[in-house]
Design a protein around this motif. Structure first.
Motif, short mmCIF file in Angstrom:
data_model
loop_
_atom_site.label_atom_id
_atom_site.label_comp_id
_atom_site.label_asym_id
_atom_site.label_seq_id
_atom_site.Cartn_x
_atom_site.Cartn_y
_atom_site.Cartn_z
N LYS A 167 27.60 33.42 38.25
CA LYS A 167 28.50 33.05 37.82
C LYS A 167 29.78 34.52 37.58
O LYS A 167 29.99 34.57 36.56
CB LYS A 167 29.12 31.95 37.06
N PRO A 168 30.23 34.35 38.91
CA PRO A 168 31.87 35.71 38.42
C PRO A 168 32.56 35.21 37.40
O PRO A 168 33.43 36.47 37.24
CB PRO A 168 31.87 35.29 39.77
N ALA A 169 33.00 34.38 37.56
CA ALA A 169 34.60 33.80 36.21
C ALA A 169 33.29 34.88 34.83
O ALA A 169 33.96 34.76 34.01
CB ALA A 169 34.46 32.02 36.14
N ALA A 172 33.44 38.19 34.69
CA ALA A 172 34.48 38.98 34.64
C ALA A 172 35.47 38.69 33.60
O ALA A 172 35.99 39.90 32.68
CB ALA A 172 36.05 38.04 35.72
N ASP A 173 34.98 37.99 32.92
CA ASP A 173 35.77 37.78 31.30
C ASP A 173 34.53 38.99 30.58
O ASP A 173 35.86 38.86 29.70
CB ASP A 173 35.06 35.96 30.76
N GLN A 275 34.24 34.16 46.93
CA GLN A 275 36.14 34.36 47.04
C GLN A 275 35.87 35.36 45.57
O GLN A 275 34.79 35.30 44.51
CB GLN A 275 36.68 32.79 45.37
N SER A 276 37.19 35.88 45.37
CA SER A 276 37.03 37.25 44.63
C SER A 276 37.46 36.46 43.33
O SER A 276 38.22 35.83 43.52
CB SER A 276 38.24 38.59 44.69
N HIS A 277 37.04 37.34 42.13
CA HIS A 277 37.34 36.61 41.41
C HIS A 277 38.69 37.28 40.70
O HIS A 277 38.26 38.64 40.17
CB HIS A 277 36.99 36.39 39.85
N VAL A 279 41.22 39.16 36.99
CA VAL A 279 41.90 39.02 35.78
C VAL A 279 42.67 40.05 35.74
O VAL A 279 41.97 41.37 36.22
CB VAL A 279 41.03 38.65 34.82
N GLY A 341 45.80 35.69 36.48
CA GLY A 341 44.81 35.74 37.20
C GLY A 341 44.59 34.92 38.27
O GLY A 341 45.70 34.33 38.40
N GLN A 343 41.85 33.36 41.98
CA GLN A 343 40.85 33.37 42.63
C GLN A 343 41.20 33.46 44.47
O GLN A 343 42.36 32.98 44.50
CB GLN A 343 39.94 32.28 42.28
N THR A 349 41.46 39.89 48.46
CA THR A 349 41.32 40.78 47.41
C THR A 349 42.23 41.70 47.66
O THR A 349 43.06 41.59 46.25
CB THR A 349 40.11 41.52 47.08
#
Length: 449
Positions: A167-169, A172-173, A275-277, A279, A341, A343, A349
């Motif tokens: 998962k992208p989230a 990213a985290d 979609q782009s994530h 942060v 943050g 999305q 982006t």
């Protein structure tokens, strides 16, 4: 498969940072009498009597979060917290689950980055009250750790981790934390290798050296007397291990030191998601920071106030780049992050990152307007009752206060402290904590060029 009784046995509540079902027990007023004392075991006790409903929430926390994980065994704190309640002296996993279910109680356990512990919600009527508390005492003080259950839970954790890493989230985290906290426990991550390296001996040793009665914080909110609370705190902690921990087990490093150890940068990670994530942030605030309320109000204006915040206005309302945009400070034992943050569509982006950064930098330079400050203070003060309108929220607050040695009148003075914030104090605090040269931006998905 879980039985209907077992379904009441809620797990993972701490790890999810969630609270149990809302129970309205205390009117939302400024008068919140909190009592504190030291139990015979040395445990710190936080108690708030709430008589509206015949219920008690009790929580026992320890400085046993993931920051204490040994290198190469990341996930040990979580595994230990998860194993509490899966076996105890003379009781199987199902015995424990059925025991709590039979009394209508809810029990949970787990670990966060700084602390770990267990929590119980029970009726105060007899015999339910005595049975539920006796079972909690046994589970906490006489756990039996099973190799088979540890292997089963580790396998579940590995499977969940593999799914999460798609998962992208999550990507990213993890990249964000690693960039903000190099060579720091907040920047380390659980891996399949580290989970598989955790042995039963590791769990047993972690429990013996971290679940210390003399270092525990016992928090209680509910319909019991002070005398009952004193007895209960003593009984829950008297049989726990005792020992000492080096230094401050919850940290204490402030943002200048942590920012000096990292660098501002932009990290781009490819991902096929639509979609782009995005942060953006840096290490910013420890728990108990003297300018906490200035930062709270400032952030409400920038990105914490939902549809009335600047980030939402610039990114959603004016340009339609995203459904939502946000920012927040997450205070922790060591300085936790400031994070913004959004999305957005992959093709948006670069524009979204540019607008986000521009909005943050303008806020650092100029701060809020008087009109924005007035609206934010009114909104925060008006919403304060919602922060304390249930036993679940109250026990979360007082356990946090106990763990981090915050003043007992913290909730009583909360709205007055918000009222003291000025345009100048909010601007200066935000500019002091959010160094634009140290901002880290992580983009998962779209391209910046």
């Amino acid at each position: 498969m879980l039985s209907s009784k077992n379904k009441v046995f809620i797990r993972g509540l701490f790890a999810a940072g969630a609270t149990a079902a809302t129970v309205f027990a205390t009117p939302a007023s400024a008068a919140l009498p909190i009592e504190s004392w030291t139990a015979a075991s040395g445990a710190k006790v936080m108690f708030m009597r709430a008589e509206a409903l015949p219920m008690l929430d009790v929580r026992v926390d320890f400085p046993a979060g993931s920051r204490a994980d040994p290198a190469g065994k990341e996930g040990l704190a979580g595994a230990t917290g998860d194993m509490i309640g899966r076996g105890a002296e003379g009781l199987s996993e199902n015995d424990i689950a059925d025991g709590f279910a039979d009394t209508g109680a809810q029990f949970s356990g787990g670990a966060s980055s700084d602390s770990a512990g267990v929590q119980l919600r029970t009726l105060t009527s007899e015999p339910e009250f005595s049975k539920a508390l006796a079972l909690m005492k046994t589970v906490l003080q006489k756990p039996v750790f099973s190799a088979d259950i540890l292997a089963r839970e580790n396998a579940r954790s590995v499977a969940a981790l593999k799914e999460s890493l798609t998962k992208p989230a999550t990507l990213a985290d993890r990249a964000f934390a690693s960039a903000l906290y190099p060579n720091h426990p907040y920047g380390t991550h659980v891996s399949e290798t580290s989970l598989n390296a955790i042995s039963l001996t590791d769990v047993q040793q972690f429990y013996k050296t971290r679940y210390l009665g003399n270092k525990a914080v016992v928090s209680m909110v509910g319909n019991i007397t002070r005398a009952q609370a004193e007895t209960l705190a003593n009984e829950l902690t008297a049989g726990l291990p005792k020992g000492e921990l080096e230094g401050n087990p919850l940290g204490g490093a402030d943002f200048p030191a942590l920012q000096a150890a990292m660098k501002g940068q932009t990290i781009q990670i490819d991902h096929p998601a639509a979609q782009s994530h995005i942060v953006m942030g840096l290490p910013a605030m420890r728990r108990g920071a003297p300018d906490y309320f200035d930062l709270l109000v400032a952030n409400h204006i920038l990105g914490g106030g939902g549809f009335v915040s600047r980030l939402m206005d610039e990114i959603r309302e004016k340009r339609g780049l995203a459904y939502s945009a946000y920012s927040y400070f997450m205070p922790a034992g060591d300085a936790g992050p400031f994070q913004a943050g959004v999305q957005t569509k992959k093709e948006s982006t670069a524009e979204a990152v540019s607008i986000m950064r521009k909005t943050v930098l303008e806020f650092i330079e100029k701060g809020p307007t008087q009109a924005e400050l007035n609206a934010a203070k009114q909104n925060l003060i008006g919403g304060f009752p919602l922060r304390i309108d249930s036993n679940s929220k109250l026990i979360g607050n007082i356990s946090m206060m106990g763990l981090h040695d915050m003043p007992l009148n913290y909730l009583d003075t909360w709205t007055a402290e918000i009222n003291k914030v000025t345009v100048q104090s909010a601007r200066e605090a935000f500019a002091k904590h959010v160094n634009p040269d140290k901002l880290v931006t992580v983009v998962v998905g779209g391209k910046l060029e």
